[in-house]
Design an enzyme around this catalytic site. Structure first.
Site: not given
Length: 183
Positions: A62, A72, A132, A170
């Site tokens: 992603h 991130k 995260y 996904d």
């Protein structure tokens, strides 16, 4: 904290100093000044996310596009994952290459993934809690993704296809060649 730049410029592996004794341990998981000195990146995180998954769950690959692109800082609170970051910066010398690191609650390693990367992970332990920080807010209209098994990427997810649990969303992502451009 130890900072090691990965084979892809801008992507960093962080290893915190852990102080342990018979009672347990203490560590500083994030300090903005230390982070900026160690990576040379002036990143201001604005959103924290956490997920819990079982063995074989693969989340990714992603990313967010354009003005909503996200850097991130990822880590695992408990369990173990294979964390993957794919360079999708069109102008990059390492476009289409990836880094993969084992992150676990035991090794306490973290991976900094700058803007312009697709990100995903697969759970290798029975369960894992993944955490995260993001430097930009999520924007649904700016979502992008790449199919986890894109033959052009050759990612070794360390589990066979029968063990992988991939969401319907996904499972139908495009290949890198057909994916939405990050910018």
């Amino acid at each position: 904290m130890k900072f090691t730049e990965t084979k892809i410029k801008g992507c960093w592996l962080l290893e915190p100093t852990v102080f342990g004794d018979a009672r347990g341990y203490f560590m500083e998981s994030f300090n903005e000044q230390t982070f900026q000195q160690g990576t040379g990146q002036a990143v201001h995180f604005v959103q924290d996310n956490q997920s819990y998954s079982t063995k074989g769950v693969l989340r990714g690959l992603h990313y967010q596009c354009g003005e909503h692109a996200q850097a991130k800082l990822v880590r695992v609170l408990n369990g173990e994952v294979l964390d993957v970051a794919v360079d999708i910066r069109p102008e990059s010398e390492t476009y289409g290459q990836y880094v993969a690191e084992i992150l676990s609650g035991e090794n306490q390693k973290q991976l900094f993934i700058p803007r312009g990367f697709a990100h995903g992970f697969v759970v290798l332990s029975e369960t894992a809690t993944f955490f995260y920080k993001c430097d930009n807010f999520y924007n649904k209209a700016s979502e992008g993704g790449i199919i986890y098994n894109d033959a052009a990427l050759h990612i070794d997810w360390q589990l066979n296809d029968q063990e992988l649990l991939v969401s319907e969303k996904d499972a139908v992502l495009p290949t890198l060649a057909n994916a939405k451009k990050v910018w």
